[in-house]
Design a protein around this motif. Structure first.
Motif, PDB file in Angstrom:
ATOM      1  N   ILE A   1      -0.685   3.375   9.499  1.00  0.00           N
ATOM      2  CA  ILE A   1       0.028   3.993   8.403  1.00  0.00           C
ATOM      3  C   ILE A   1       1.400   4.004   9.453  1.00  0.00           C
ATOM      4  O   ILE A   1       2.488   3.753   9.006  1.00  0.00           O
ATOM      5  CB  ILE A   1      -0.224   5.010   7.772  1.00  0.00           C
ATOM      6  CG1 ILE A   1      -1.449   5.012   7.094  1.00  0.00           C
ATOM      7  CG2 ILE A   1       1.015   5.749   7.046  1.00  0.00           C
ATOM      8  CD1 ILE A   1      -1.961   6.054   6.347  1.00  0.00           C
ATOM      9  N   ALA A   2       1.369   4.730  10.641  1.00  0.00           N
ATOM     10  CA  ALA A   2       2.368   4.771  11.482  1.00  0.00           C
ATOM     11  C   ALA A   2       3.063   3.571  12.093  1.00  0.00           C
ATOM     12  O   ALA A   2       4.121   3.699  11.809  1.00  0.00           O
ATOM     13  CB  ALA A   2       1.669   5.977  12.556  1.00  0.00           C
ATOM     14  N   THR A   3       2.368   2.554  12.099  1.00  0.00           N
ATOM     15  CA  THR A   3       3.041   1.272  12.599  1.00  0.00           C
ATOM     16  C   THR A   3       3.526   0.478  11.544  1.00  0.00           C
ATOM     17  O   THR A   3       4.122  -0.375  11.700  1.00  0.00           O
ATOM     18  CB  THR A   3       2.023   0.592  13.643  1.00  0.00           C
ATOM     19  OG1 THR A   3       0.775   0.220  13.191  1.00  0.00           O
ATOM     20  CG2 THR A   3       1.830   1.156  14.913  1.00  0.00           C
ATOM     21  N   HIS A   4       3.195   0.774  10.210  1.00  0.00           N
ATOM     22  CA  HIS A   4       3.527  -0.292   9.167  1.00  0.00           C
ATOM     23  C   HIS A   4       4.245   0.444   8.109  1.00  0.00           C
ATOM     24  O   HIS A   4       4.311  -0.058   6.993  1.00  0.00           O
ATOM     25  CB  HIS A   4       2.291  -0.773   8.614  1.00  0.00           C
ATOM     26  CG  HIS A   4       1.592  -1.747   9.483  1.00  0.00           C
ATOM     27  ND1 HIS A   4       0.647  -1.318  10.544  1.00  0.00           N
ATOM     28  CD2 HIS A   4       1.563  -3.171   9.535  1.00  0.00           C
ATOM     29  CE1 HIS A   4       0.347  -2.379  11.377  1.00  0.00           C
ATOM     30  NE2 HIS A   4       0.864  -3.502  10.485  1.00  0.00           N
ATOM     31  N   GLN A   5       4.917   1.641   8.357  1.00  0.00           N
ATOM     32  CA  GLN A   5       5.900   2.306   7.625  1.00  0.00           C
ATOM     33  C   GLN A   5       6.681   1.052   6.969  1.00  0.00           C
ATOM     34  O   GLN A   5       7.393   0.411   7.874  1.00  0.00           O
ATOM     35  CB  GLN A   5       6.509   3.416   8.074  1.00  0.00           C
ATOM     36  CG  GLN A   5       5.448   4.417   8.460  1.00  0.00           C
ATOM     37  CD  GLN A   5       5.715   5.817   7.704  1.00  0.00           C
ATOM     38  OE1 GLN A   5       6.059   5.737   6.448  1.00  0.00           O
ATOM     39  NE2 GLN A   5       4.669   6.627   7.957  1.00  0.00           N
ATOM     40  N   ALA A   6       7.323   1.098   5.608  1.00  0.00           N
ATOM     41  CA  ALA A   6       8.318   0.163   5.254  1.00  0.00           C
ATOM     42  C   ALA A   6       9.521   0.630   5.947  1.00  0.00           C
ATOM     43  O   ALA A   6       9.873   1.953   6.065  1.00  0.00           O
ATOM     44  CB  ALA A   6       8.571   0.494   3.798  1.00  0.00           C
ATOM     45  N   GLY A   7      10.446  -0.391   6.462  1.00  0.00           N
ATOM     46  CA  GLY A   7      11.603  -0.250   6.961  1.00  0.00           C
ATOM     47  C   GLY A   7      11.458  -0.018   8.504  1.00  0.00           C
ATOM     48  O   GLY A   7      12.406  -0.368   9.122  1.00  0.00           O
ATOM     49  N   SER A   8      10.072   0.083   8.965  1.00  0.00           N
ATOM     50  CA  SER A   8       9.973   0.042  10.692  1.00  0.00           C
ATOM     51  C   SER A   8       9.962  -1.363  11.036  1.00  0.00           C
ATOM     52  O   SER A   8       9.677  -2.233  10.181  1.00  0.00           O
ATOM     53  CB  SER A   8       8.893   0.721  11.073  1.00  0.00           C
ATOM     54  OG  SER A   8       7.373   0.025  10.424  1.00  0.00           O
TER      55      SER A   8
ATOM     56  N   THR B   1       0.919  -1.292  -0.150  1.00  0.00           N
ATOM     57  CA  THR B   1      -0.082   0.165   0.032  1.00  0.00           C
ATOM     58  C   THR B   1       0.812   1.205  -0.092  1.00  0.00           C
ATOM     59  O   THR B   1       1.881   1.275   0.794  1.00  0.00           O
ATOM     60  CB  THR B   1      -0.924  -0.091   1.311  1.00  0.00           C
ATOM     61  OG1 THR B   1      -1.715  -1.212   1.302  1.00  0.00           O
ATOM     62  CG2 THR B   1      -1.892   1.038   1.062  1.00  0.00           C
ATOM     63  N   THR B   2       0.506   2.114  -1.029  1.00  0.00           N
ATOM     64  CA  THR B   2       1.111   3.388  -0.872  1.00  0.00           C
ATOM     65  C   THR B   2       0.213   4.635  -0.649  1.00  0.00           C
ATOM     66  O   THR B   2      -0.976   4.580  -1.211  1.00  0.00           O
ATOM     67  CB  THR B   2       1.756   3.578  -2.289  1.00  0.00           C
ATOM     68  OG1 THR B   2       2.606   2.825  -2.487  1.00  0.00           O
ATOM     69  CG2 THR B   2       2.469   5.140  -2.220  1.00  0.00           C
ATOM     70  N   VAL B   3       0.321   5.223   0.388  1.00  0.00           N
ATOM     71  CA  VAL B   3      -0.398   6.465   0.966  1.00  0.00           C
ATOM     72  C   VAL B   3       0.056   7.791   0.858  1.00  0.00           C
ATOM     73  O   VAL B   3       1.207   7.967   1.354  1.00  0.00           O
ATOM     74  CB  VAL B   3      -0.964   6.147   2.360  1.00  0.00           C
ATOM     75  CG1 VAL B   3      -2.182   7.094   2.586  1.00  0.00           C
ATOM     76  CG2 VAL B   3      -1.347   4.627   2.566  1.00  0.00           C
ATOM     77  N   ASN B   4      -0.296   8.631   0.095  1.00  0.00           N
ATOM     78  CA  ASN B   4       0.399   9.981  -0.169  1.00  0.00           C
ATOM     79  C   ASN B   4       1.612   9.866  -0.579  1.00  0.00           C
ATOM     80  O   ASN B   4       2.478  10.449  -0.054  1.00  0.00           O
ATOM     81  CB  ASN B   4      -0.351  10.951   1.008  1.00  0.00           C
ATOM     82  CG  ASN B   4      -1.549  10.999   0.927  1.00  0.00           C
ATOM     83  OD1 ASN B   4      -2.462  11.240  -0.034  1.00  0.00           O
ATOM     84  ND2 ASN B   4      -2.053  11.030   2.236  1.00  0.00           N
TER      85      ASN B   4
ATOM     86  N   VAL C   1      -9.534   4.309  -3.450  1.00  0.00           N
ATOM     87  CA  VAL C   1      -8.499   3.493  -3.399  1.00  0.00           C
ATOM     88  C   VAL C   1      -8.011   2.989  -5.139  1.00  0.00           C
ATOM     89  O   VAL C   1      -9.098   2.564  -5.748  1.00  0.00           O
ATOM     90  CB  VAL C   1      -9.006   2.264  -2.750  1.00  0.00           C
ATOM     91  CG1 VAL C   1      -7.486   1.277  -2.674  1.00  0.00           C
ATOM     92  CG2 VAL C   1      -9.176   2.649  -1.245  1.00  0.00           C
ATOM     93  N   GLU C   2      -6.746   3.015  -5.349  1.00  0.00           N
ATOM     94  CA  GLU C   2      -6.568   2.412  -6.759  1.00  0.00           C
ATOM     95  C   GLU C   2      -5.732   1.180  -6.477  1.00  0.00           C
ATOM     96  O   GLU C   2      -5.067   0.987  -5.655  1.00  0.00           O
ATOM     97  CB  GLU C   2      -5.685   3.418  -7.393  1.00  0.00           C
ATOM     98  CG  GLU C   2      -4.973   2.737  -8.775  1.00  0.00           C
ATOM     99  CD  GLU C   2      -3.946   3.855  -9.575  1.00  0.00           C
ATOM    100  OE1 GLU C   2      -4.394   4.831  -9.777  1.00  0.00           O
ATOM    101  OE2 GLU C   2      -2.980   3.269  -9.710  1.00  0.00           O
ATOM    102  N   PHE C   3      -6.194   0.037  -7.310  1.00  0.00           N
ATOM    103  CA  PHE C   3      -5.399  -1.212  -7.384  1.00  0.00           C
ATOM    104  C   PHE C   3      -4.847  -1.360  -8.648  1.00  0.00           C
ATOM    105  O   PHE C   3      -5.195  -1.076  -9.618  1.00  0.00           O
ATOM    106  CB  PHE C   3      -6.508  -2.107  -7.279  1.00  0.00           C
ATOM    107  CG  PHE C   3      -7.381  -2.410  -6.110  1.00  0.00           C
ATOM    108  CD1 PHE C   3      -6.839  -3.024  -4.900  1.00  0.00           C
ATOM    109  CD2 PHE C   3      -8.347  -1.396  -5.657  1.00  0.00           C
ATOM    110  CE1 PHE C   3      -7.435  -3.240  -3.600  1.00  0.00           C
ATOM    111  CE2 PHE C   3      -8.988  -1.568  -4.346  1.00  0.00           C
ATOM    112  CZ  PHE C   3      -8.634  -2.371  -3.268  1.00  0.00           C
TER     113      PHE C   3
END
Ligand SMILES: [Cu+2]
Length: 261
Positions: free
Chosen positions: A252-259, A141-144, A173-175
């Motif tokens: 979003i805050a808890t699932h950012q890539a790299g976290s 998922t990409t958000v903004n 939402v775009e798929f």
């Protein structure tokens, strides 16, 4: 006796599998309750098509019964042929025009609605890259512009255990669908929509993409693969969780890539 046991087992399994079938209701023409605005378009087209088909059926049945009752062979008259009506131009034009008009009306609404539900504008704040594989899914998922850590699953027999795609309510939402192996089909019954996932289609091909706008119906919805794609096809289950925007922001805050995950 073994046969009875097998039957009991079959019944038990059949019931167990039925847990991801959304409740179908006669008032919706046996479709599940939809959770996207596009689903509303599909529901309306479905209702309209049934009303038109039932009305046509009613007219045809009335005409058949009327002809059967009022044009019976009468006992009193001699056995001779009634007047033969042939090459009656007005009636033949009518026979041709009425079906043409009916097919055109069906075509108009079908074309209008399929264009509306497959239109991709590209301005959705939430974009989901869906990768189908034998036999599960990977959602990125990409958000903004911020990409979250991918969610990938394994074959399961209960959709709650499959990979979960979390989406906000009241949001576009775009798929973007892709696969590296065989043809799959992305299907969330509550969207009243599915789209085949076909290998070898280039990224810029608009046929890979579709957009939805989620309604304010937070819940967890079943998703599955709708194209027989191999031995574990029936276990290629996933879920879509619609959450309020605040909960989505936390996600979003808890699932950012790299976290740490
Ligand atoms: Cu599949």
């Amino acid at each position: 006796m073994p046969r009875a046991a097998a039957l009991a087992l079959l019944l038990a399994t059949a019931t167990a599998c039925a847990n991801d079938v959304p409740e179908a209701d006669w008032s919706r023409g046996l479709l599940p309750d939809h959770v996207t605005t596009e689903g509303g378009v599909v529901q309306n087209l479905w209702n309209g098509a049934w009303i038109a088909a039932l009305a046509t059926g009613a007219v045809v049945i009335v005409l058949i019964v009327w002809a059967a009752i009022f044009h019976r062979k009468r006992k009193t008259t001699k056995a001779e042929l009634p007047p033969q009506v042939r090459y009656n131009l007005p009636i033949e034009i009518l026979y041709t025009l009425i079906p043409l008009v009916m097919v055109s009306v069906f075509f108009f609404f079908t074309a209008r609605d399929s264009e509306a539900i497959t239109r991709v504008v590209g301005d959705a704040p939430v974009k989901v890259k869906v990768e189908a594989f034998q036999w599960s899914w990977r959602f990125t998922t990409t958000v903004n512009g911020k990409t979250l850590a991918p969610v990938a699953g394994m074959p399961v027999s209960d959709y709650h255990q499959g990979p979960q795609l979390v989406l906000p309510v009241n949001s576009k939402v775009e798929f973007d669908l892709s696969t590296e192996d065989v043809i799959h089909s992305f299907w969330v019954p509550a969207f009243l929509f599915k789209r085949d996932v076909i290998p070898g289609i280039r990224e810029d091909n608009p046929g890979r993409k579709f957009e939805i706008t989620t309604l304010n119906k937070p819940d967890v919805y079943a998703g599955r693969c709708a194209e027989l794609c191999g031995v574990d096809h029936s276990r290629m289950l996933f879920s879509v969780k619609l959450v309020p925007q605040a909960e989505f922001d936390q996600y979003i805050a808890t699932h950012q890539a790299g976290s740490a995950q």
